[in-house]
Each structure stands twice: as C-alpha cells, then as structure tokens.
Scaffold this active site. Structure first.
Site, short mmCIF file in Angstrom:
data_model
loop_
_atom_site.label_atom_id
_atom_site.label_comp_id
_atom_site.label_asym_id
_atom_site.label_seq_id
_atom_site.Cartn_x
_atom_site.Cartn_y
_atom_site.Cartn_z
CG ASN A 24 -2.13 -1.03 0.84
OD1 ASN A 24 -2.30 -1.46 -0.30
ND2 ASN A 24 -2.88 -1.42 1.87
CB CYS A 118 -11.05 -6.02 -1.96
SG CYS A 118 -9.51 -6.91 -2.27
N PRO A 124 -16.62 4.84 -1.40
CG PRO A 124 -17.63 6.32 0.10
CD PRO A 124 -17.29 4.87 -0.09
CB ILE A 125 -13.14 8.34 -4.41
CG1 ILE A 125 -13.95 8.58 -5.67
CG2 ILE A 125 -12.56 6.96 -4.41
CD1 ILE A 125 -13.05 8.74 -6.91
CG ASP A 126 -17.09 11.09 0.04
OD1 ASP A 126 -16.78 9.89 0.05
OD2 ASP A 126 -17.30 11.73 1.09
CB ILE A 330 -12.32 0.22 8.20
CG1 ILE A 330 -11.29 0.35 9.33
CG2 ILE A 330 -11.95 1.07 6.99
CD1 ILE A 330 -11.00 1.74 9.82
N1 EPU Z 1 -14.14 6.57 2.70
C1 EPU Z 1 -15.13 7.48 2.39
N2 EPU Z 1 -14.86 8.41 1.43
C2 EPU Z 1 -13.67 8.48 0.80
C3 EPU Z 1 -12.67 7.56 1.12
C4 EPU Z 1 -12.93 6.61 2.09
O1 EPU Z 1 -16.23 7.45 2.95
O2 EPU Z 1 -13.49 9.37 -0.06
C5 EPU Z 1 -14.39 5.56 3.75
C6 EPU Z 1 -14.31 4.15 3.18
O3 EPU Z 1 -15.54 3.75 2.63
C7 EPU Z 1 -13.90 3.34 4.39
C8 EPU Z 1 -13.01 4.32 5.18
O4 EPU Z 1 -13.33 5.63 4.68
O5 EPU Z 1 -15.04 3.08 5.17
C9 EPU Z 1 -11.52 4.10 5.01
O6 EPU Z 1 -11.19 4.00 3.65
P1 EPU Z 1 -9.74 4.37 3.09
O7 EPU Z 1 -9.88 5.50 2.12
O8 EPU Z 1 -8.80 4.56 4.23
O9 EPU Z 1 -9.36 3.07 2.31
P2 EPU Z 1 -8.70 2.93 0.89
O10 EPU Z 1 -7.73 4.05 0.65
O11 EPU Z 1 -9.73 2.69 -0.14
C10 EPU Z 1 -6.64 1.59 1.77
C11 EPU Z 1 -6.00 0.29 1.43
C12 EPU Z 1 -6.87 -0.86 1.91
C13 EPU Z 1 -7.12 -0.72 3.40
C14 EPU Z 1 -7.66 0.68 3.73
C15 EPU Z 1 -7.80 0.93 5.21
C16 EPU Z 1 -4.84 0.80 -0.63
C17 EPU Z 1 -4.76 0.66 -2.09
N3 EPU Z 1 -5.85 0.20 -0.03
O12 EPU Z 1 -7.89 1.60 1.08
O13 EPU Z 1 -6.11 -2.02 1.67
O14 EPU Z 1 -8.07 -1.67 3.81
O15 EPU Z 1 -6.80 1.69 3.18
O16 EPU Z 1 -6.58 0.81 5.85
O17 EPU Z 1 -3.99 1.42 0.00
C18 EPU Z 1 -5.73 -4.30 1.35
O18 EPU Z 1 -4.52 -4.03 1.26
O19 EPU Z 1 -6.18 -5.49 1.45
C19 EPU Z 1 -6.71 -3.22 1.36
C20 EPU Z 1 -7.98 -3.39 1.13
#
Ligand code: EPU
Length: 431
Positions: A24, A118, A124-126, A330
């Site tokens: 990551n 996954c 979301p990416i808001d 999460i």
């Molecule tokens: N969220 C929002 N809005 C956003 C972004 C996130 O509501 O714009 C919410 C998500 O829905 C979630 C929470 O915030 O409920 C945390 O999401 P986060 O953005 O931290 O996760 P991510 O960036 O999509 C990364 C890792 C994941 C890991 C999470 C949490 C990468 C590519 N992925 O995901 O890794 O689970 O952080 O630590 O870095 C894995 O390696 O198996 C994996 C899934």
C-alpha cells in the site's frame, strides 16, 4: 488458466521468512513518479500483480522503466504522454485512484476510470474529490470516469479537513498538493506507515511535506521534483499475516525485515491470545505452543488494529478457547469470508459489522474460495491449521498483494502448492 492452492494442513511452521516491500506504500509511490522529472530508483518494490498492473499503466503512458534487480526498479517519467491512462487496466485496481492526484499535479488535469479493488461494500472517493476541489480543481464524474481540471493558474494550497480518516484521500491529496502553489494542510489525515512512506519518497525527490504520521500534514508546494533513490518500507500486513500464520499453525517463526513499531497493535493482540512474541530491531519472533485464548478486537485506523488483518486474526480466534468478538470499524461488508471458514468447521455468526467467533478444537480441510485479498490469506492460514486437504480457489486475489506466498510458506515447512490448470472448456453434447 485456473489457479488454486492445495494445502495439506496440520504441520507446525518453523524457520525464517523475509517480508517484502509494502504494497500500500508502493501503489502510491509508483503513480507519484509521474510528478518527478528525472529518474527514480526505487528499492524493495514487491513483485505482486497490483504492482505489475501499475507498471504496465505507467509504461503505456510513456514511462521508461528498468528492472535493476528482483525488487529494484528505475522509473523515469520525464517524457510521459498526457493521455488517459488505459481504462481496462485502471479499473482492475483500487490504487489507480492515485493517478488522479498524480496526473492533476503533473498536467493540471486528469481523466481516470473509477477504480476497482476488493468488494467490502461501498467504497466512495468523495473525500479525494473534496480535497482536489479545495485545491481549486473542478471535478466531475461522468461515464465511469473521474474528470478533474485545475484552474488556469494551477492548483493552490488550502486547509482541508477530511470528514473520515481515509488512507487513499490523504495520499491522493498529498500527490495533488506537492507541486501546487502555497501551503496545503490536510487535517484529520490518516497516519498509516504507508502515508509516511509516500511523504518520505516525495521529500527525497525534493517535496516539502511535514507532519506525515500525525493527523495534520503540511505540504509546502515546490516548483518541481527531481530524481533520486528511495527504499520502500516493509509490508506491515504481510508481516502480520505470517505472524498470524505462525500463531494459528503453531511452531516458531522469525519474521524478518519488519519495523516492529508498525506491528504494535497486531503484536499486542496475538500476545493477549497466548503467543510468545520477541521483538528485535528489524525482526519479530513468534512462538505458540499451547491452545490460544479468546480475545476481542475492533478494527480502527492506524495505530489501531488494521482492518487488513481482521480475517487472519479471525482464523486464530476460530481455534481459540472461548468466544471472541470482532467489530469491523472501517468497512460495511468485510465478513463474507466467514461463510467459507464455517465450511471448514469454524463457528462464526455475523451480524453486519460484528462477528461472534466460538472457538473450536479443529478445522477440517475442504474446497474454499478467496473472497478478496486478505480473506484469501485467511483461507490459506485456515488450510495450514486444518486436518486434511484444503483447496483455495480464486487465488488471483491473494496474488494481488502477497509476493511469493507459496515459496515463503514452503520455506517454513508448510505443505502447500500452486496448481495451474487450463480454463474448463464447454463440452458440447453432440449425441
Ligand atoms: N471513505 C469514504 N470516502 C472516501 C474515502 C474513504 O467514505 O473518499 C471511507 C471508506 O468507505 C472506508 C473508510 O473511509 O469506510 C476508510 O477508507 P480508506 O480510504 O482509508 O481506504 P482505501 O484508501 O480505499 C486503503 C488500502 C486498503 C485498506 C484501507 C484501510 C490501498 C490501495 N488500499 O484503502 O487495503 O483496507 O486503506 O486501511 O492502500 C488491502 O490491502 O487489502 C486493502 C484493502
């Protein structure tokens, strides 16, 4: 090609295992090379399918990429083309969202297909979009693409307070802000080790990022980034997975190339369950002899217990004495794998974000599926523990994020092999 893992369980694990570079962190650092004019020499890059895909995307954009050794790459994005990154590849990985921040920073605009990854319910990416908008970009979602456009005079630093602690949004805003004018503050920032690693990489290339690892990150925009060398940190979750494997299967394993500080929440939980864990400067020794004890855990952003270790911990709890409770803090849906573990004899009841795990003495081998990357790792651990033969299907998920898992486990004495067979053909009835 259909790929499966076949595991003959019941053997304890013994020996040493070397941890690879952090997935990551690497998935943020590779897109970050788009911001650099010059050659980036990057060590400790894990050889996993998510990384191969990102390298293919960068290469199709015109990056010059040389492999200096198994885990050292040289990437030069000086002459990349200002094109839409190939959408068929982008859609296959979650981390392709970092191309938005990186392209916006480099070219002032970005058109990137919405990311895959996954399935844990809505992702979301808001918060990413909120950050880019705060920097002055106009962002639209249209036809499955994120289309971001910086103002004519470029992005401008701002104070951005995230509504949820998001790893992806923190790293993406950092990418957008490094070359922006003035100073950006990200408040309520994620603090994961890979956030610090991306900041350290960018700083090694001339960025001015302060406070990564705390919940306020300050980014003073610079005119340009230059080439340089960087070594990616060890993978916290890969290390935790081998620790959990040793705890579940029993035995004695030295997990090498780790940063013990990053492992604290995992180490504490496994100790609570009865594992004997000794920390060295860059290694952790894990021993387990007697039956494990029950424990409760809630997944939280770093420095809390990571959601990416939740399925592996569940396998330890499935064979512990007593009833354990996991609360997922999460994601909405990260317990789909429990149905697979129950097929192996586990007793897990899931109620939306809470799993009640009644420990059993034994798991038994059967055919199971990897529902996602970490769930797949949990199935492998369960197979190591179980009596008889376990076959894990859909291992392409596992291979997204674990380098040489089969070789590493075989090195610890596990009886596991990778089986490739041609795709089943449709046999037509000609009778
Ligand atoms: N969220 C929002 N809005 C956003 C972004 C996130 O509501 O714009 C919410 C998500 O829905 C979630 C929470 O915030 O409920 C945390 O999401 P986060 O953005 O931290 O996760 P991510 O960036 O999509 C990364 C890792 C994941 C890991 C999470 C949490 C990468 C590519 N992925 O995901 O890794 O689970 O952080 O630590 O870095 C894995 O390696 O198996 C994996 C899934």
């Amino acid at each position: 090609m259909v790929v499966k893992y076949e595991i003959h369980g019941g053997k304890q694990l013994q020996g040493k295992v070397m941890i690879s570079g952090a997935k990551n962190a690497a998935v943020g650092i590779l897109p970050a090379t788009l911001l650099v004019k010059g050659t980036c020499r990057i060590e400790n890059v894990p050889d996993i399918s998510d990384i191969r895909l990102l390298l293919q995307i960068l290469s199709e954009m015109g990056a010059s990429i040389r492999r200096l050794s198994f885990s050292t790459l040289e990437i030069d994005c000086t002459r990349v083309h200002d094109i839409v990154a190939p959408s068929d590849l982008v859609r296959r990985i979650r981390a392709s969202y970092y191309l938005i921040g990186a392209q916006l920073g480099r070219f002032g605009h970005a058109t990137v297909a919405l990311p895959g990854g996954c399935n844990f319910g809505p992702r979301p990416i808001d918060q990413h979009i909120k950050g880019f908008e705060a920097l002055g970009a106009n962002v639209e979602l249209s036809g499955g693409y994120v289309i971001a456009q910086a103002p004519e005079d470029g992005l401008r630093g701002e104070r951005i307070s995230l509504d949820v602690v998001s790893v992806g949004a923190t790293m993406n805003i950092m990418l957008g802000a490094v070359l922006a004018q003035k100073t950006t503050y990200i408040e309520n920032a994620a603090r994961e080790p890979h956030i610090v690693d991306l900041a350290s990489f960018l700083n090694a290339m001339g960025a001015q990022i302060y406070g990564a690892g705390t919940d306020v990150i300050r980014i003073e925009g610079v005119e340009a980034l230059h080439g340089g060398s960087y070594s990616i940190i060890p993978d916290q979750i890969e290390a935790g997975t081998y620790m959990a494997a040793a705890v579940a299967a029993g035995g004695e394993v030295l997990v090498q190339n780790v940063i013990p500080k990053h492992m604290e929440a995992i180490t504490a939980k496994l100790r609570e369950m009865g594992a004997k864990i000794t920390e060295y400067e860059d290694a952790i020794e894990v021993k387990r002899t007697g039956r494990l004890r029950r424990a409760n855990v809630k997944t939280l952003p770093y420095p809390g217990f990571p959601t990416d270790m939740q399925p592996q911990a569940a396998v330890c709890m499935a064979i512990a004495k007593g009833t354990s409770v996991i609360t997922e803090g999460i994601y909405d849906t990260r317990f789909r794998y429990c149905a697979e573990l129950n097929r192996m004899g586990a007793k897990i009841k899931v109620n939306t974000k809470v799993a009640m795990i009644e420990g059993v003495e034994k798991l038994h081998g059967c055919e199971v599926k990897a529902c996602d990357l970490r769930a797949g790792a949990a199935m492998v651990i369960a197979g190591l523990v179980a009596d008889g033969t376990t076959t894990v299907e859909d291992v392409q998920y596992i291979e997204r994020g674990y380098e040489c898992m089969i070789d590493k486990l075989r090195g610890l004495g596990a009886d596991i092999r990778r089986i490739e067979s041609p795709d089943p053909v449709n046999i037509q009835n000609v009778g």
